[in-house]
Scaffold this motif. Structure first.
Motif, PDB file in Angstrom:
ATOM      1  N   ILE A 128       2.133  -1.589  -8.505  1.00 18.73           N
ATOM      2  CA  ILE A 128       2.690  -2.932  -8.622  1.00 18.73           C
ATOM      3  C   ILE A 128       1.839  -3.928  -7.838  1.00 18.73           C
ATOM      4  O   ILE A 128       0.968  -3.538  -7.060  1.00 18.73           O
ATOM      5  N   LYS A 129       2.119  -5.227  -8.032  1.00 19.56           N
ATOM      6  CA  LYS A 129       1.412  -6.270  -7.320  1.00 19.56           C
ATOM      7  C   LYS A 129       2.366  -6.976  -6.359  1.00 19.56           C
ATOM      8  O   LYS A 129       3.554  -6.677  -6.302  1.00 19.56           O
ATOM      9  N   ARG A 130       1.822  -7.937  -5.617  1.00 17.42           N
ATOM     10  CA  ARG A 130       2.556  -8.603  -4.556  1.00 17.42           C
ATOM     11  C   ARG A 130       3.865  -9.219  -5.057  1.00 17.42           C
ATOM     12  O   ARG A 130       4.896  -9.123  -4.382  1.00 17.42           O
ATOM     13  N   ARG A 131       3.838  -9.850  -6.222  1.00 14.84           N
ATOM     14  CA  ARG A 131       5.038 -10.532  -6.714  1.00 14.84           C
ATOM     15  C   ARG A 131       6.188  -9.561  -6.888  1.00 14.84           C
ATOM     16  O   ARG A 131       7.333  -9.852  -6.533  1.00 14.84           O
ATOM     17  N   GLN A 132       5.903  -8.357  -7.443  1.00 16.88           N
ATOM     18  CA  GLN A 132       6.955  -7.355  -7.626  1.00 16.88           C
ATOM     19  C   GLN A 132       7.500  -6.885  -6.284  1.00 16.88           C
ATOM     20  O   GLN A 132       8.694  -6.628  -6.134  1.00 16.88           O
ATOM     21  N   LEU A 133       6.634  -6.792  -5.290  1.00 16.93           N
ATOM     22  CA  LEU A 133       7.062  -6.390  -3.945  1.00 16.93           C
ATOM     23  C   LEU A 133       8.120  -7.353  -3.413  1.00 16.93           C
ATOM     24  O   LEU A 133       9.181  -6.927  -2.931  1.00 16.93           O
ATOM     25  N   PHE A 134       7.840  -8.647  -3.506  1.00 16.21           N
ATOM     26  CA  PHE A 134       8.791  -9.624  -2.969  1.00 16.21           C
ATOM     27  C   PHE A 134      10.067  -9.697  -3.817  1.00 16.21           C
ATOM     28  O   PHE A 134      11.145  -9.977  -3.291  1.00 16.21           O
ATOM     29  N   ASP A 135       9.945  -9.426  -5.109  1.00 10.44           N
ATOM     30  CA  ASP A 135      11.147  -9.344  -5.945  1.00 10.44           C
ATOM     31  C   ASP A 135      12.019  -8.165  -5.521  1.00 10.44           C
ATOM     32  O   ASP A 135      13.256  -8.261  -5.491  1.00 10.44           O
ATOM     33  N   ASP A 136      11.371  -7.053  -5.173  1.00  8.62           N
ATOM     34  CA  ASP A 136      12.115  -5.877  -4.714  1.00  8.62           C
ATOM     35  C   ASP A 136      12.831  -6.162  -3.396  1.00  8.62           C
ATOM     36  O   ASP A 136      13.999  -5.786  -3.208  1.00  8.62           O
ATOM     37  N   ASP A 140       0.834  -1.216   0.000  1.00  8.00           N
ATOM     38  CA  ASP A 140       0.000   0.000   0.000  1.00  8.00           C
ATOM     39  C   ASP A 140       0.868   1.266   0.000  1.00  8.00           C
ATOM     40  O   ASP A 140       0.558   2.240  -0.711  1.00  8.00           O
ATOM     41  N   GLU A 141       1.941   1.269   0.803  1.00 11.72           N
ATOM     42  CA  GLU A 141       2.827   2.428   0.870  1.00 11.72           C
ATOM     43  C   GLU A 141       3.504   2.682  -0.468  1.00 11.72           C
ATOM     44  O   GLU A 141       3.622   3.828  -0.927  1.00 11.72           O
ATOM     45  N   ILE A 142       3.967   1.603  -1.106  1.00  5.09           N
ATOM     46  CA  ILE A 142       4.634   1.730  -2.412  1.00  5.09           C
ATOM     47  C   ILE A 142       3.664   2.272  -3.452  1.00  5.09           C
ATOM     48  O   ILE A 142       3.976   3.214  -4.190  1.00  5.09           O
ATOM     49  N   ASN A 143       2.491   1.687  -3.533  1.00  5.30           N
ATOM     50  CA  ASN A 143       1.527   2.096  -4.556  1.00  5.30           C
ATOM     51  C   ASN A 143       1.014   3.508  -4.329  1.00  5.30           C
ATOM     52  O   ASN A 143       0.704   4.232  -5.285  1.00  5.30           O
ATOM     53  N   LYS A 144       0.941   3.918  -3.079  1.00  3.18           N
ATOM     54  CA  LYS A 144       0.557   5.298  -2.779  1.00  3.18           C
ATOM     55  C   LYS A 144       1.592   6.274  -3.348  1.00  3.18           C
ATOM     56  O   LYS A 144       1.243   7.286  -3.966  1.00  3.18           O
ATOM     57  N   ALA A 145       2.871   5.958  -3.142  1.00  2.00           N
ATOM     58  CA  ALA A 145       3.943   6.822  -3.654  1.00  2.00           C
ATOM     59  C   ALA A 145       3.987   6.792  -5.182  1.00  2.00           C
ATOM     60  O   ALA A 145       4.149   7.833  -5.834  1.00  2.00           O
ATOM     61  N   LEU A 146       3.841   5.605  -5.764  1.00  2.00           N
ATOM     62  CA  LEU A 146       3.886   5.481  -7.224  1.00  2.00           C
ATOM     63  C   LEU A 146       2.727   6.236  -7.877  1.00  2.00           C
ATOM     64  O   LEU A 146       2.904   6.927  -8.883  1.00  2.00           O
ATOM     65  N   GLU A 147       1.550   6.121  -7.294  1.00  2.00           N
ATOM     66  CA  GLU A 147       0.391   6.814  -7.854  1.00  2.00           C
ATOM     67  C   GLU A 147       0.546   8.319  -7.749  1.00  2.00           C
ATOM     68  O   GLU A 147       0.176   9.061  -8.663  1.00  2.00           O
TER      69      GLU A 147
END
Length: 334
Positions: free
Chosen positions: A48-56, A32-39
């Motif tokens: 992004i979705k969950r898979r990208q989060l864990f890749d990061d 949620d924090e990442i997508n808030k900043a990206l938006e």
């Protein structure tokens, strides 16, 4: 892994969350924090979705990333993420392999422009970058730059730059030298300028309807991006600053001829480092007479006073009187 602009923003958000020992961030909170900043910075299509989060997270933990000291702590059936070392931050770490590779590639591109018209600064910038980033694999730095490591507000430089590029309106909390309390202004940033080892941002002050309002970064207390409509400008900033020394331009003033006499012991310095691009000089007796065509301002006055007894203002008379009054006021302190 290529570190593009969105990826870097995601890593910075994760780093901030991992450092926050006052809150438990579960994977959904991180997402949620990442997508808030990206938006906010790039629009809803950049989420992004969950898979990208864990890749990061995996990349940040790797040697190619920053080898972050990440703890995965259980709270019931859920897991939250936090640095085991609360002082750790990716901002304090040496460049990783991916960053070094990208910087070297960027320097290679910049090198092609060295010496070309309008790219004169590249010749100075390339060796400084190589030295500061250790790209020539020297055991020690060999270039010294004037800087102030304690300068307040430098953290806002990147945020203001992004706001200018992405044409974003800001809510700025600002504390100037004259006000007892900070105040809020709606600000449309246009241009960043450094002078005398301080950074300034110029832009449109919405309340006062002034398109050349300037803020010193070291007086900014907070910045918040908004979705207000951005007010564009057609100001040529190189032209705007051409008629002055420093950053202060009085709108009701026109450039005038300032004549100065310098003693011979500082004359070589003034000749090799001109006060202003309009500078013309000639020798008269034992003095170097310098003429510049500028709008007199506080910065010019301070520069002239810095030469002490080595300089004398010849004309115009009103500017000469201002300098004389400053010298008299200073003498009263002793």
């Amino acid at each position: 892994m290529s570190v593009n602009k969105n990826a870097l923003l995601r890593y910075q958000v994760l780093d901030r969350c991992f450092r926050n020992s006052g809150r438990k961030y579960f994977w959904q909170d991180l997402l949620d924090e990442i997508n808030k900043a990206l938006e906010e910075y790039n629009g809803p299509e950049s989420k992004i979705k969950r898979r990208q989060l864990f890749d990061d997270i995996k990349f940040m933990e790797s040697e190619q990333g920053w080898s972050i000291p990440l703890d995965k702590r259980r709270d019931g059936r859920k897991v939250y993420y936090q640095y085991s070392d609360s002082e750790f931050s990716i901002s304090n770490q040496p460049l990783n392999e991916s960053e070094v590779s990208q910087i070297e590639a960027a320097i290679s591109v910049l090198s092609r422009f060295a010496g070309a018209p309008q790219f004169e600064a590249v010749q100075e910038m390339i060796p400084v970058l190589k030295d500061r980033l250790g790209l020539d694999h020297q055991a020690k730095e060999v270039i010294g730059l004037e800087s102030n490591i304690d300068l307040r507000g430098i953290d806002y430089l990147s945020q203001l730059y992004d706001a200018i590029i992405n044409e974003r309106v800001l809510i700025v909390k600002y504390q100037d030298f004259k006000s007892d309390e900070p105040f809020i202004l709606i600000f449309h940033p246009y241009y960043l300028k450094q002078y005398n080892n301080r950074w300034f941002v110029f832009g449109f002050n919405e309340e006062l309807n002034i398109p050349t309002w300037n803020l010193a970064l070291d007086r900014i207390e907070s910045i918040e991006a908004t979705r207000r409509k951005y007010q564009f400008t057609d100001i040529d900033w190189n032209e705007y600053f051409y008629d002055i020394v420093g950053v202060t331009r009085y709108q009701d003033k026109e450039p005038e001829s300032i004549v100065l006499d310098f003693t011979k012991d500082v004359a070589p310095y003034v000749e090799t480092k001109p006060i202003h691009p309009t500078q013309k000089s000639k020798w008269t007796d034992a003095q170097l007479r310098v003429t510049i065509n500028v709008i007199p301002n506080y910065e010019l006055m301070s520069m002239i006073l810095s030469f002490g007894e080595k300089v004398k203002v010849i004309s115009p008379q009103d500017f000469k009187d201002q300098i004389l009054n400053r010298i008299k006021s200073a003498s009263y302190q002793y």
